[in-house]
Design a protein around this motif. Sequence first.
Motif, short mmCIF file in Angstrom:
data_model
loop_
_atom_site.label_atom_id
_atom_site.label_comp_id
_atom_site.label_asym_id
_atom_site.label_seq_id
_atom_site.Cartn_x
_atom_site.Cartn_y
_atom_site.Cartn_z
N PRO A 229 -17.81 -12.04 65.69
CA PRO A 229 -19.12 -11.73 65.74
C PRO A 229 -19.30 -10.44 65.06
O PRO A 229 -20.38 -10.06 64.36
CB PRO A 229 -19.86 -11.95 67.02
CG PRO A 229 -18.77 -12.60 67.71
CD PRO A 229 -17.33 -12.47 67.27
N TYR A 230 -18.40 -9.48 65.23
CA TYR A 230 -18.51 -8.26 64.68
C TYR A 230 -17.90 -8.19 63.31
O TYR A 230 -18.29 -7.74 62.32
CB TYR A 230 -17.87 -7.18 65.40
CG TYR A 230 -18.59 -7.00 66.95
CD1 TYR A 230 -19.77 -6.27 67.13
CD2 TYR A 230 -18.39 -7.60 67.96
CE1 TYR A 230 -20.57 -6.13 68.21
CE2 TYR A 230 -18.93 -7.61 69.29
CZ TYR A 230 -20.29 -6.90 69.25
OH TYR A 230 -20.73 -6.92 70.57
N ALA A 231 -16.61 -8.52 63.23
CA ALA A 231 -15.92 -8.64 62.06
C ALA A 231 -16.47 -9.41 60.80
O ALA A 231 -16.40 -8.97 59.51
CB ALA A 231 -14.24 -9.00 62.30
N ALA A 235 -17.78 -7.91 57.13
CA ALA A 235 -17.12 -8.19 56.14
C ALA A 235 -18.06 -8.61 54.90
O ALA A 235 -18.04 -8.06 53.87
CB ALA A 235 -15.85 -9.24 56.28
N VAL A 236 -19.03 -9.25 55.35
CA VAL A 236 -20.04 -9.93 54.45
C VAL A 236 -20.88 -8.77 53.68
O VAL A 236 -20.93 -8.69 52.57
CB VAL A 236 -21.08 -10.88 55.20
CG1 VAL A 236 -22.33 -11.27 54.31
CG2 VAL A 236 -20.39 -12.29 55.49
N VAL A 237 -21.33 -7.70 54.65
CA VAL A 237 -22.00 -6.75 54.20
C VAL A 237 -21.32 -5.91 53.10
O VAL A 237 -21.79 -5.77 51.91
CB VAL A 237 -22.62 -5.85 55.19
CG1 VAL A 237 -23.19 -4.67 54.89
CG2 VAL A 237 -23.80 -6.72 56.26
N ALA A 273 -18.29 -0.77 58.69
CA ALA A 273 -16.98 -0.67 58.72
C ALA A 273 -16.67 0.03 60.16
O ALA A 273 -15.66 -0.52 60.67
CB ALA A 273 -16.39 0.44 57.71
N SER A 274 -17.36 0.78 60.48
CA SER A 274 -17.27 1.44 61.93
C SER A 274 -17.33 0.50 63.17
O SER A 274 -16.70 0.50 64.03
CB SER A 274 -18.18 2.83 62.25
OG SER A 274 -17.73 3.65 61.11
N LEU A 275 -18.37 -0.26 62.90
CA LEU A 275 -18.79 -1.27 63.79
C LEU A 275 -17.49 -2.34 64.26
O LEU A 275 -17.13 -2.55 65.24
CB LEU A 275 -19.89 -2.07 63.67
CG LEU A 275 -20.23 -3.20 64.79
CD1 LEU A 275 -20.64 -2.53 65.84
CD2 LEU A 275 -21.51 -4.23 63.96
N VAL A 280 -12.35 -4.10 66.83
CA VAL A 280 -10.91 -4.83 66.70
C VAL A 280 -10.17 -3.75 67.69
O VAL A 280 -9.14 -4.00 68.18
CB VAL A 280 -10.51 -4.60 65.32
CG1 VAL A 280 -11.19 -5.71 64.65
CG2 VAL A 280 -10.51 -3.34 64.46
N VAL A 281 -10.53 -2.42 67.49
CA VAL A 281 -9.70 -1.28 68.38
C VAL A 281 -9.73 -1.64 69.78
O VAL A 281 -8.84 -1.54 70.82
CB VAL A 281 -10.17 0.14 68.08
CG1 VAL A 281 -9.72 0.91 69.20
CG2 VAL A 281 -9.65 0.30 66.73
#
Length: 361
Positions: A229-231, A235-237, A273-275, A280-281
Motif C-alpha cells: 500500500p505504500y510502494a 511508484a505511481v506518483v 520516495a521516502s515513504l 520497505v526498510v
Amino acid sequence: MVAGVRKSDAIRGEAPVARQTRRPSLWPRLSIGCAALAVVSVVALAMGPADVSLEATVRILASHLPGVGISQDVSPAWRNIIWEVRLPRVLLAGVVGATLAMAGATYQGVFRNPLADPYLIGVATGANLAATIVIVSDADVSAYGLSLLPLAAFAGALTSVVIVYGVARVGGAAPGTTLILAGVALSALSTAITAYLMLKNTTNSVTIMSAVLGGFNTATWVKLAWVLPYAIPAAVVILAHGRILNVLSLDEQQARQLGIDVERTKVILLGAASLAAAAVVSVSGTIGFVGLIVPHALRLMWGPDNRALLPVAIVLGAAFLIGADLAARTIDEPSEIPVGIITAFCGVPFFLYLLRRGRVY
C-alpha cells in the motif's frame, strides 16, 4: 533559458542540457529487464536447501491460476516450500529492490547528485534506531498480524525524514544541500544512539545487527501486504513525474522560470520516495547499494532520461535484489549471509567497472 529551446519542450521533459529530440527507447529496455526478472525469480524459487526442479516450480505456480490443475507427481512438501516459504520471500525481495532503486533514482534526480541514495536524509538510521529501541525494551506486542518491530521502524524512518525536512526548511524552501547536511547530522546522531544501546544490551546485539544488516529470512505474505500500500502509490506518483524530474536536472531557478513549482515538486517526490523507502526498510532492514548502484548504472549505460530510467530501474532493482537474496541463502548453506553484504560485494565492483569505462551523463 537555454538558447534554441522552447519552454513547452522543457516542461514536457525535454531537458535542454541533453538536447533530447525524441522519447528514449523504453520498451526494448523494459523487455530485457522483465525477462531478467522472470528468469531470476524462477531460479530463486527453485533453488535452496531443498532443491525443486524448474519444471515442478513452474507447474506449482501455474496451478494457482484459474482452470489450471497440477499433476499428482508434484510433492505436497514442494508445494508448501514454493508457495508458503519461497514465493513470499522472492516477492518481498523484488518489491524492496524495486522500491529502493526507484527511490534512489528519484533522490538522484531531485538532488542532481548521482551519488544520492534512498537513505540520504535519515530513513535507514531512523528505522534502525526505532527497531533497536523496541528490541532492547523486550516489547512483545503486535498489531494487524505484525510485530511491533516493523511498525516502530516505519515510524522511526518517517520521523527522521520529517525532522530533517523541518530543520532544512527556511523561508518556505528546503535547499538540497541543507537537506543533505541535516540528514547527515541526524543520521550520525541516530547511529551513535543505536551503538550506545547495543553496547548497553550486548545480549540483544545479534538481533539488532540482523535488523540493521537486513534480510528476508522472516518474509511472509503479511509483510508483503504491509509494504504494497505504500510502494505502489509512491511508484505511481514518481512515474507520473518523470518529465518534471527531467526539468529538475536544470538549475532550480531556471526550472522556476519554466513554470515548475520546484518546492512543491520536491516535497511530492521526496515524500513519496521516502515513504516507500521507510515501508520497505521496516520489513527488510537496511540493505545498501541497491538504490545507489542500479539507477546510477542505468544512467551510465542508457542515459539520464527519467521517463525511461524510472520504470527500468524498478524492474532491474527487483531482479538485482532477488538475485542477491538467492546468493545470500545459498552460498553458505545451511547458514545465511546478510543480504546487505551480498549487495555490497556485487554492487561495488560493477559500479567501479562502470566508472572505469569513463562514461559520463
